[in-house]
Design an enzyme around this catalytic site. Structure first.
Site, PDB file in Angstrom:
ATOM      1  N   HIS A  51       0.879  -1.171   0.000  1.00  0.00           N
ATOM      2  CA  HIS A  51       0.000   0.000   0.000  1.00  0.00           C
ATOM      3  C   HIS A  51       0.914   1.217   0.000  1.00  0.00           C
ATOM      4  CE1 HIS A  51      -3.217   2.791   1.085  1.00  0.00           C
ATOM      5  NE2 HIS A  51      -2.438   3.245   2.065  1.00  0.00           N
ATOM      6  N   CYS A 125      -4.368   1.739  -4.894  1.00  0.00           N
ATOM      7  CA  CYS A 125      -3.737   2.869  -4.208  1.00  0.00           C
ATOM      8  C   CYS A 125      -2.441   3.304  -4.879  1.00  0.00           C
ATOM      9  CB  CYS A 125      -3.470   2.505  -2.750  1.00  0.00           C
ATOM     10  SG  CYS A 125      -2.462   1.004  -2.540  1.00  0.00           S
TER      11      CYS A 125
END
Length: 224
Positions: A51, A125
């Site tokens: 992430h 993301c």
């Protein structure tokens, strides 16, 4: 022949202008987080399940998933995104964008990244942070950050379903949303005492926020 010379005051003024121009350049960081402890092994092979968030002006923005047609972009404390394990911070370059312009840009971009359009392979993301990085520095994020998504585009079953449904949708425990969504504040259990300009969504006490939770919106704060 008389040749005009610059006074010391004008020289110092030019120096101040140059120094202020240099000071206006703000570092842009990519903050990388682990989605799973397996990354401790995968990382050395140039892959991993990561992430990422983009940081500038001591503000970090990330993109996550939820089931509503509203923005999935949210702001967190730099290098401390709840639900993820911070791995490292990568200096991507610098930007001349001011703090207020940076925040305005993120608010506009957030309309493009809705929580219900999040896709682990095609729009995750890391795609979000790469678009921001290209805009701010003219450079992409390091290839290893989103390499697994590119590999996964050729093999949709590459990642376990449990990771697809939980890890990518982790959001901070206190999330901010904008004035234009004030009508949604009652549905998100926001107290009237918090005012009309800034609201916080109180999320249940757990690290992972699943897709059925409240929508996330950016906040529009006054810039000092």
């Amino acid at each position: 022949m008389w040749v005009p010379t610059l006074s010391s005051s004008s020289c110092s003024s030019d120096e101040r202008d140059e120094s202020s121009g240099e000071a206006a350049l703000t570092p842009v960081y990519l903050n990388v987080y682990d989605l799973t402890p397996v990354n401790n092994y995968l990382y050395w092979f140039g892959i991993g399940i990561f992430h990422s968030g983009i940081e500038a002006h001591n503000l970090e923005y990330c993109y996550g998933a939820h089931e509503y047609p509203t923005s999935g972009v949210y702001e967190v404390e730099p290098r401390n995104c709840p639900g993820f394990i911070f791995r490292r911070s990568v200096l991507l370059g610098t930007t001349s964008m001011s703090r207020s312009d940076f925040r305005s840009y993120m608010e506009k971009l957030s309309r493009k990244y809705h929580g219900d359009t999040y896709h682990l392979i095609a729009k995750n993301c890391n795609h979000f942070t790469e678009e921001v990085c290209l805009q701010l520095t003219g450079k992409p994020i390091p290839g290893w950050i989103n390499r697994l998504a590119r590999v996964g585009s050729f093999c949709n079953c590459l990642l376990p379903e449990s990771i697809q449904l939980t890890a990518v949708s982790a959001l901070p425990e206190r999330l901010e949303f904008s004035d234009e969504d004030e009508s949604n504040s009652e549905a998100s259990s926001v107290s009237d005492e918090e005012g009309s300009e800034q609201h916080l969504i109180n999320v249940a006490d757990r690290e992972i926020v699943y897709l059925q939770n409240k929508p996330v919106r950016l906040t529009r704060e006054e810039i000092p």
